[in-house]
Design a protein around this motif. Structure first.
Motif, short mmCIF file in Angstrom:
data_model
loop_
_atom_site.label_atom_id
_atom_site.label_comp_id
_atom_site.label_asym_id
_atom_site.label_seq_id
_atom_site.Cartn_x
_atom_site.Cartn_y
_atom_site.Cartn_z
N ALA A 60 -102.46 -76.63 -5.92
CA ALA A 60 -101.77 -77.15 -4.73
C ALA A 60 -101.85 -76.13 -3.60
O ALA A 60 -102.19 -76.47 -2.46
CB ALA A 60 -100.32 -77.48 -5.06
N GLU A 61 -101.56 -74.87 -3.91
CA GLU A 61 -101.62 -73.82 -2.88
C GLU A 61 -103.05 -73.67 -2.35
O GLU A 61 -103.27 -73.49 -1.15
CB GLU A 61 -101.13 -72.47 -3.43
CG GLU A 61 -99.67 -72.47 -3.90
CD GLU A 61 -98.67 -72.70 -2.78
OE1 GLU A 61 -98.81 -72.07 -1.72
OE2 GLU A 61 -97.75 -73.53 -2.96
N LEU A 63 -105.39 -75.99 -2.25
CA LEU A 63 -105.77 -77.15 -1.43
C LEU A 63 -105.14 -77.08 -0.04
O LEU A 63 -105.73 -77.49 0.95
CB LEU A 63 -105.36 -78.46 -2.12
CG LEU A 63 -106.05 -78.77 -3.45
CD1 LEU A 63 -105.57 -80.11 -3.99
CD2 LEU A 63 -107.57 -78.77 -3.30
N ILE A 64 -103.93 -76.54 0.01
CA ILE A 64 -103.24 -76.44 1.30
C ILE A 64 -103.85 -75.33 2.16
O ILE A 64 -104.20 -75.56 3.33
CB ILE A 64 -101.73 -76.15 1.09
CG1 ILE A 64 -101.05 -77.34 0.41
CG2 ILE A 64 -101.04 -75.82 2.42
CD1 ILE A 64 -99.65 -77.04 -0.12
N PHE A 65 -104.00 -74.15 1.58
CA PHE A 65 -104.37 -72.98 2.39
C PHE A 65 -105.87 -72.66 2.35
O PHE A 65 -106.51 -72.61 3.38
CB PHE A 65 -103.55 -71.76 1.95
CG PHE A 65 -102.09 -71.92 2.22
CD1 PHE A 65 -101.60 -71.84 3.52
CD2 PHE A 65 -101.20 -72.18 1.19
CE1 PHE A 65 -100.25 -72.00 3.78
CE2 PHE A 65 -99.83 -72.35 1.44
CZ PHE A 65 -99.37 -72.26 2.74
N GLU A 68 -108.02 -75.43 3.28
CA GLU A 68 -107.58 -75.87 4.61
C GLU A 68 -107.39 -77.37 4.70
O GLU A 68 -107.95 -78.05 5.56
CB GLU A 68 -108.56 -75.37 5.69
CG GLU A 68 -108.61 -73.86 5.78
CD GLU A 68 -109.28 -73.34 7.04
OE1 GLU A 68 -109.13 -73.98 8.09
OE2 GLU A 68 -109.94 -72.30 6.96
N GLY A 69 -106.56 -77.87 3.78
CA GLY A 69 -106.25 -79.30 3.78
C GLY A 69 -105.47 -79.72 5.02
O GLY A 69 -105.44 -80.89 5.37
N TYR A 70 -104.85 -78.74 5.65
CA TYR A 70 -104.09 -78.99 6.88
C TYR A 70 -104.74 -78.22 8.03
O TYR A 70 -105.50 -77.28 7.81
CB TYR A 70 -102.65 -78.49 6.74
CG TYR A 70 -101.82 -79.29 5.78
CD1 TYR A 70 -100.97 -80.29 6.22
CD2 TYR A 70 -101.87 -79.04 4.41
CE1 TYR A 70 -100.19 -81.02 5.34
CE2 TYR A 70 -101.10 -79.76 3.52
CZ TYR A 70 -100.26 -80.75 3.99
OH TYR A 70 -99.49 -81.47 3.11
N ASP A 71 -104.37 -78.60 9.24
CA ASP A 71 -104.79 -77.83 10.41
C ASP A 71 -103.90 -76.59 10.50
O ASP A 71 -102.83 -76.63 11.10
CB ASP A 71 -104.66 -78.69 11.67
CG ASP A 71 -105.17 -77.96 12.91
OD1 ASP A 71 -105.51 -76.76 12.79
OD2 ASP A 71 -105.24 -78.59 13.97
N GLY A 82 -99.60 -73.83 12.27
CA GLY A 82 -99.45 -74.76 11.15
C GLY A 82 -99.30 -74.02 9.84
O GLY A 82 -98.52 -74.41 8.98
#
Lengths: 244, 281
Positions: A60-61, A63-65, A68-71, A82
């Motif tokens: 999970a971490e 995929l997020i960081f 770069e699943g998020y801007d 972000g």
């Protein structure tokens, strides 16, 4: 804004990189030992990692960081990024409880202590402001939304979001994720202790309710002292529709 | 709705048995079945107007446009999408959406409807990321939305059954579960803040709980026409919009983070019927 020190943020990022590096199929010892070098290379050529070798939490971490699943560079209203919104502080970490999981006694104590320490009181003590302003702040769900449609704080101040989860005065429909606060001041009185308790709950509710769903409106800077005073007036003032 | 559906109910229930054999069911009948099953849950019945409008859902026009688009030779390669494999074999759409996200050996990735569709538009039709056909993700007028509405409708009434045989499918679902409970951003919200209790409300809106599969299937049944937007919306759009309210930064369309979340939420509706196209607030 979130009481995160830069050192803690760097440490957290490094840990994530190490976690990612250890799981990388092509990660040698040298790469794992040089998290900062990997950080520089990551956006251009993401390391090939085997998701199935990672714990769910690490993935999970990642995929997020790392993926770069998020801007992560997106600008926020508070002038951060972000990424800063997504990095968890101690309270967020301790309170990300999975299904059936309860906060441990140790974490509960830690969360309550951190919360209590975060509270700053207005000079001259806790006073009630203007209940009419408080009414609008309690109703407003505006503020701090970013993503594809960022809230412009220069056009409108951020609100308290109270009605999202609480019923207050009955002339407007509130949610029920939190308890009903109808008749708040009338039922509880406006003693000094009650004013302090209410201020604390608005400022940082984890002080009394570890891992509550309620946001930390004062501690994270969504509401300032004056706005809290106005919302408290809405709760306590005998003339407020909350107490009618 | 009540008059029509009271009459339609025995039919819906009769069809229900067939649906699980794989032949599908109209979304309004699948929804009626859930309403019956939950003894009229407050979540499913919160908008009588939308229930009444279900048979005349504006999304059907988008589904029809999607069907035409699907069969039409398009793109630099002048090919239709009829050979696209959504997991059940090239060109098999019946029940495909009910089994997404899933692992695809040709890409080595777990893909949702959105990303798999884009993959086929690139490989079969030759579109690139810069073509409007792929670039424009949201709204009833976009190709992506029309195609998703059509493909999704071919699973209506069938039980959600995303496969968990490949280790990557399980890994993505489990990471999505962690993300569901992971609190962050300005308000400390996670998905769980709003979606783990039955019958709770944000203001007047009744929220679906992830623990209540019979309700949850409607929550995750996309594409759906949203009356407040006057647009058909996708799963990816739902993720985006929830996270906006949660004060998160933009999640990237088709990112593994978004697919992990969709994998978890689809798994949570396992066995309950797909309701597509749905009509939502």
């Amino acid at each position: 804004m979130f009481n995160k020190t830069p050192i803690a943020a760097v440490a957290a990022a490094s840990l994530l990189l190490i976690a990612g590096g250890c799981s990388a199929t092509n990660a040698g010892k040298t790469e794992a030992a040089k998290p900062m070098a990997m950080a520089a290379a990551a956006p251009a050529a993401p390391a090939k990692v085997d998701y199935t070798k990672m714990s769910a939490k690490d993935l999970a971490e990642y995929l997020i960081f790392e993926a770069e699943g998020y801007d992560l560079k997106q600008a926020t209203q508070e002038g951060t990024s972000g990424r800063d919104r997504l990095v968890q502080d101690e309270i967020q970490k301790a309170c990300s409880l999975m299904k059936g999981q309860e906060v441990s006694d140790k974490d509960r104590e830690k969360v309550m202590a951190l919360a209590a320490a975060s509270i700053k009181y207005p000079e001259g003590g806790i006073k009630l402001g203007d209940w009419k302003k408080g009414r609008e702040l309690a109703w407003s769900g505006f503020g701090y939304r970013t993503a594809h449609n960022p809230d412009d704080h220069s056009k409108r101040e951020a609100g308290g979001n109270c009605y999202n989860c609480h019923q207050l005065a009955t002339d407007r429909t509130g949610g029920d994720i939190g308890p009903s606060l109808t008749g708040y001041g009338k039922n509880r009185g406006a003693s000094e202790d009650m004013l302090k308790y209410t201020y604390d709950v608005i400022y940082n509710p984890h002080t009394y309710f570890a891992c509550t769903n309620m946001p930390r409106m004062g501690a994270v800077g969504v509401l300032n002292h004056k706005q809290i005073a106005d919302i408290m007036a809405y709760l306590f003032d005998p003339a407020s529709p909350v107490n009618k | 709705m009540l008059k029509k559906n009271l009459l339609a109910l025995p039919v819906a229930l009769a069809v229900a048995g067939v649906a699980y054999a794989g032949s599908g069911m109209l979304p309004e009948d699948a929804l009626e079945m859930q309403i019956k099953k939950t003894n009229s849950s407050s979540y499913l019945t919160q908008s009588p107007q939308n229930l009444m409008m279900m048979p005349d859902n504006p999304a059907w026009e988008v589904v029809e446009a999607g069907e035409a688009l699907f069969k039409q030779p398009r793109g630099p390669k002048n090919a239709s999408l009829e050979k696209c494999d959504f997991g059940k074999g090239p060109g098999v759409l019946e029940g495909a959406h009910a089994e997404l996200p899933r692992y695809f050996a040709d890409t080595g990735k777990v893909m949702d409807l959105d990303t798999r569709l884009v993959h086929c538009m690139k490989t079969l039709q030759g579109f690139t990321n810069d073509d409007p056909a792929i670039k424009q993700k949201h709204g009833s007028k976009t190709d992506i939305m029309k195609l998703q509405a059509y493909i999704g409708s071919k699973s209506s009434g069938m039980p959600w059954n995303p496969p968990m045989n490949h280790p990557l499918e399980k890994a993505m679902r489990d990471a999505g579960e962690v993300m569901f409970y992971r609190r962050s951003a300005t308000m400390d919200f996670s998905c769980a803040t709003c979606h783990t209790q039955t019958g709770k409300r944000i203001r007047a809106s009744v929220l679906p709980s992830v623990y209540d599969a019979a309700d949850w299937t409607k929550a995750i049944s996309w594409p759906a026409h949203r009356t407040s937007h006057e647009q058909v919306r996708s799963s990816q759009h739902r993720v985006l919009e929830c996270l906006w309210q949660m004060r998160y930064p933009d999640i990237k369309n088709g990112s593994d983070a978004s697919i992990a979340m969709i994998s978890f939420w689809t798994d949570a509706a396992r066995g309950e019927p797909v309701i597509v196209p749905d009509l939502k607030r």
